[in-house]
Design an enzyme around this catalytic site. Structure first.
Site, PDB file in Angstrom:
ATOM      1  N   ASN A  45       3.565  32.562  -7.708  1.00 18.87           N
ATOM      2  CA  ASN A  45       3.889  31.785  -6.504  1.00 18.87           C
ATOM      3  C   ASN A  45       5.343  31.304  -6.604  1.00 18.87           C
ATOM      4  OD1 ASN A  45       4.311  29.420  -4.888  1.00 18.87           O
ATOM      5  ND2 ASN A  45       2.136  29.349  -4.498  1.00 18.87           N
ATOM      6  N   GLU A  87      -0.239  32.535   1.846  1.00 21.05           N
ATOM      7  CA  GLU A  87      -1.136  31.392   2.029  1.00 21.05           C
ATOM      8  C   GLU A  87      -0.840  30.742   3.378  1.00 21.05           C
ATOM      9  OE1 GLU A  87      -1.398  30.074  -2.666  1.00 21.05           O
ATOM     10  OE2 GLU A  87      -0.502  28.718  -1.201  1.00 21.05           O
ATOM     11  N   THR A 108       1.199  18.534  -2.595  1.00 24.56           N
ATOM     12  CA  THR A 108       0.793  19.921  -2.769  1.00 24.56           C
ATOM     13  C   THR A 108      -0.624  20.062  -2.208  1.00 24.56           C
ATOM     14  OG1 THR A 108       0.400  21.652  -4.415  1.00 24.56           O
ATOM     15  CG2 THR A 108      -0.003  19.427  -5.155  1.00 24.56           C
ATOM     16  N   THR A 109      -1.203  21.270  -2.249  1.00 24.61           N
ATOM     17  CA  THR A 109      -2.540  21.475  -1.679  1.00 24.61           C
ATOM     18  C   THR A 109      -3.563  20.725  -2.535  1.00 24.61           C
ATOM     19  OG1 THR A 109      -1.714  23.656  -1.123  1.00 24.61           O
ATOM     20  CG2 THR A 109      -4.034  23.251  -0.696  1.00 24.61           C
ATOM     21  N   ARG A 113      19.220  21.426  -1.032  1.00 24.03           N
ATOM     22  CA  ARG A 113      20.645  21.331  -0.731  1.00 24.03           C
ATOM     23  C   ARG A 113      21.020  22.032   0.569  1.00 24.03           C
ATOM     24  NH1 ARG A 113      23.733  19.827  -5.324  1.00 24.03           N
ATOM     25  NH2 ARG A 113      25.558  20.292  -4.076  1.00 24.03           N
ATOM     26  N   HIS A 155      -4.011  26.700  -9.060  1.00 24.65           N
ATOM     27  CA  HIS A 155      -3.490  25.352  -8.830  1.00 24.65           C
ATOM     28  C   HIS A 155      -3.360  24.571 -10.127  1.00 24.65           C
ATOM     29  CE1 HIS A 155      -2.225  21.716  -6.881  1.00 24.65           C
ATOM     30  NE2 HIS A 155      -1.992  22.487  -5.826  1.00 24.65           N
ATOM     31  N   GLY A 156      -2.123  24.236 -10.436  1.00 29.41           N
ATOM     32  CA  GLY A 156      -1.840  23.393 -11.592  1.00 29.41           C
ATOM     33  C   GLY A 156      -1.885  24.103 -12.928  1.00 29.41           C
ATOM     34  N   ARG A 195       4.154  26.898   5.131  1.00 27.17           N
ATOM     35  CA  ARG A 195       3.562  25.646   5.630  1.00 27.17           C
ATOM     36  C   ARG A 195       3.962  25.393   7.071  1.00 27.17           C
ATOM     37  NH1 ARG A 195       1.446  21.350   2.728  1.00 27.17           N
ATOM     38  NH2 ARG A 195       0.958  21.891   0.585  1.00 27.17           N
ATOM     39  N   GLU A 237     -10.778  31.669  -3.856  1.00 28.32           N
ATOM     40  CA  GLU A 237      -9.907  31.197  -4.923  1.00 28.32           C
ATOM     41  C   GLU A 237     -10.372  29.786  -5.265  1.00 28.32           C
ATOM     42  OE1 GLU A 237      -5.721  31.992  -4.706  1.00 28.32           O
ATOM     43  OE2 GLU A 237      -5.237  30.226  -5.929  1.00 28.32           O
ATOM     44  N   ASP A 260       7.090  29.572  -4.190  1.00 23.68           N
ATOM     45  CA  ASP A 260       7.439  28.516  -3.224  1.00 23.68           C
ATOM     46  C   ASP A 260       8.529  27.579  -3.749  1.00 23.68           C
ATOM     47  OD1 ASP A 260       5.542  29.360  -1.420  1.00 23.68           O
ATOM     48  OD2 ASP A 260       4.026  27.925  -2.049  1.00 23.68           O
ATOM     49  N   HIS A 261       8.462  27.277  -5.030  1.00 18.03           N
ATOM     50  CA  HIS A 261       9.376  26.251  -5.542  1.00 18.03           C
ATOM     51  C   HIS A 261      10.807  26.740  -5.768  1.00 18.03           C
ATOM     52  CE1 HIS A 261       6.421  23.277  -5.209  1.00 18.03           C
ATOM     53  NE2 HIS A 261       5.567  23.993  -5.910  1.00 18.03           N
ATOM     54  N   HIS A 313       3.520  30.289   0.414  1.00 17.13           N
ATOM     55  CA  HIS A 313       2.750  29.459   1.346  1.00 17.13           C
ATOM     56  C   HIS A 313       3.679  29.064   2.489  1.00 17.13           C
ATOM     57  CE1 HIS A 313       0.125  25.534   1.825  1.00 17.13           C
ATOM     58  NE2 HIS A 313       0.269  26.199   2.962  1.00 17.13           N
ATOM     59  N   ARG A 358       8.337  23.441   4.697  1.00  9.26           N
ATOM     60  CA  ARG A 358       9.066  22.640   3.699  1.00  9.26           C
ATOM     61  C   ARG A 358       9.615  23.456   2.530  1.00  9.26           C
ATOM     62  NH1 ARG A 358       4.259  19.427   0.668  1.00  9.26           N
ATOM     63  NH2 ARG A 358       3.853  18.666   2.747  1.00  9.26           N
ATOM     64  N   HIS A 359       9.030  24.621   2.272  1.00  9.39           N
ATOM     65  CA  HIS A 359       9.671  25.489   1.270  1.00  9.39           C
ATOM     66  C   HIS A 359       9.952  26.869   1.867  1.00  9.39           C
ATOM     67  CE1 HIS A 359       5.365  25.762   0.372  1.00  9.39           C
ATOM     68  NE2 HIS A 359       5.371  24.666  -0.333  1.00  9.39           N
ATOM     69  N   GLY A 385       2.268  28.878  -9.841  1.00  8.95           N
ATOM     70  CA  GLY A 385       3.592  28.634  -9.287  1.00  8.95           C
ATOM     71  C   GLY A 385       4.385  27.553  -9.989  1.00  8.95           C
ATOM     72  N   HIS A 386       4.015  26.301  -9.782  1.00 11.16           N
ATOM     73  CA  HIS A 386       4.870  25.181 -10.163  1.00 11.16           C
ATOM     74  C   HIS A 386       5.276  25.208 -11.637  1.00 11.16           C
ATOM     75  CE1 HIS A 386       5.651  20.835 -11.044  1.00 11.16           C
ATOM     76  NE2 HIS A 386       6.485  21.059 -10.046  1.00 11.16           N
TER      77      HIS A 386
HETATM   78  N1  PXP Z   1      -3.251  28.822  -5.226  1.00 13.51           N
HETATM   79  C1  PXP Z   1      -3.208  28.183  -4.043  1.00 13.51           C
HETATM   80  C2  PXP Z   1      -4.188  28.563  -2.990  1.00 13.51           C
HETATM   81  C3  PXP Z   1      -2.210  27.205  -3.784  1.00 13.51           C
HETATM   82  O1  PXP Z   1      -2.180  26.581  -2.594  1.00 13.51           O
HETATM   83  C4  PXP Z   1      -1.256  26.926  -4.790  1.00 13.51           C
HETATM   84  C5  PXP Z   1      -0.186  25.929  -4.530  1.00 13.51           C
HETATM   85  O2  PXP Z   1       0.592  26.309  -3.465  1.00 13.51           O
HETATM   86  C6  PXP Z   1      -1.348  27.639  -5.997  1.00 13.51           C
HETATM   87  C7  PXP Z   1      -2.359  28.565  -6.192  1.00 13.51           C
HETATM   88  C8  PXP Z   1      -0.343  27.455  -7.083  1.00 13.51           C
HETATM   89  O3  PXP Z   1      -0.421  26.171  -7.612  1.00 13.51           O
HETATM   90  P1  PXP Z   1       0.684  25.686  -8.622  1.00 13.51           P
HETATM   91  O4  PXP Z   1       1.989  25.721  -7.896  1.00 13.51           O
HETATM   92  O5  PXP Z   1       0.245  24.305  -8.977  1.00 13.51           O
HETATM   93  O6  PXP Z   1       0.653  26.632  -9.798  1.00 13.51           O
END
Ligand code: PXP
Length: 240
Positions: free
Chosen positions: A9, A72, A102-103, A20, A194-195, A47, A153, A11-12, A45, A51-52, A216-217
């Protein structure tokens, strides 16, 4: 060989760019490099508040990426229209609240049941694989099947937080294990995300039946220090 696929992922990368208002760092470059370094798919994602990732990112990434793009989206008419126009190979429907960082949790499948059913039907007809982001709850998994999703998921946020805080995660892990096993039993492809960090991904990768992780993060954060190539390699080593 556990053979869990890795969805990266990105997004970040866009979050840093947008902080910036510049054109860099480029999410497209991140997507292409993730592909080069062994990601099995790239997740973004789009949104409601952009935002990203923004619409331009979606367009450039889907035009250039050779591995599957996992888009997403929230269950809205606007997102349905965008997804039908671009036909990403993978779609994951996620809940979305404007003020969340976040989600925060899985979808409430009962809330917009009829709309979700219509959405899934249209997206599948348009040849996208459709996944629902849900909590590890048997009733939700049954409903995902009834709604005719291809995959689920499992939201791993609570489990990962317990691991990070060095608290007991056994109950949460058991919930996930039961959810994964039940999902497989009724014919859904099961993913998790997630996480996830190296540590939580390693623990979860021993759960039989998970086919894909979306990370992702932590992954983007770690790549600031050791680079995207090494981070992806490390995750692949852990989850395979
Ligand atoms: N899966 C889904 C469906 C998500 O919404 C996210 C966060 O956007 C992730 C995975 C990835 O989560 P993380 O960025 O915490 O790794």
């Amino acid at each position: 060989m556990k053979k869990i696929r890795l969805g990266v992922n990105i997004d970040h990368v866009a979050t840093v760019r947008n902080a910036r208002g510049e054109k860099y760092p480029s999410p497209l470059t991140a997507a292409i490099l993730a592909q080069k370094y062994g990601a099995d798919s790239v997740t973004i994602h789009l949104r409601e508040d952009r935002r990203h990732i923004n619409d331009g990112d979606l367009y450039s990434i889907i035009s250039k990426l050779k591995i599957p793009l996992n888009l997403e989206i929230a269950a809205t008419n606007e997102m349905l229209k965008i997804a039908l126009k671009h036909t990403p190979p993978f779609i994951c429907i996620v809940p979305e609240k404007r003020k969340e960082i976040t989600t925060e949790g899985g979808l409430n499948l009962n809330f917009k049941k009829n709309f979700l059913k219509k959405l899934i039907y249209k997206l599948k007809k348009n040849k996208s694989r459709v996944s629902l982001f849900i909590e590890p709850k048997i009733s939700d998994i049954k409903l995902a099947k009834l709604l005719k999703a291809d995959c689920i998921e499992i939201h791993t946020g609570k489990f990962c937080k317990l691991v990070n805080e060095k608290k007991s995660f056994k109950n949460e892990l058991n919930k996930i294990k039961k959810a994964v096993s039940f999902g497989n039993k009724i014919g859904l492809e099961v993913h998790a995300g997630h996480g996830l960090t190296y540590k939580s991904a390693k623990i979860l990768s021993n759960t039989k039946g998970i086919r894909e992780f979306n990370i992702g993060h932590f992954l983007i954060g770690e790549s600031i220090f050791i680079g995207l190539a090494k981070t992806i390699k490390q995750f692949k080593k852990i989850i395979r």
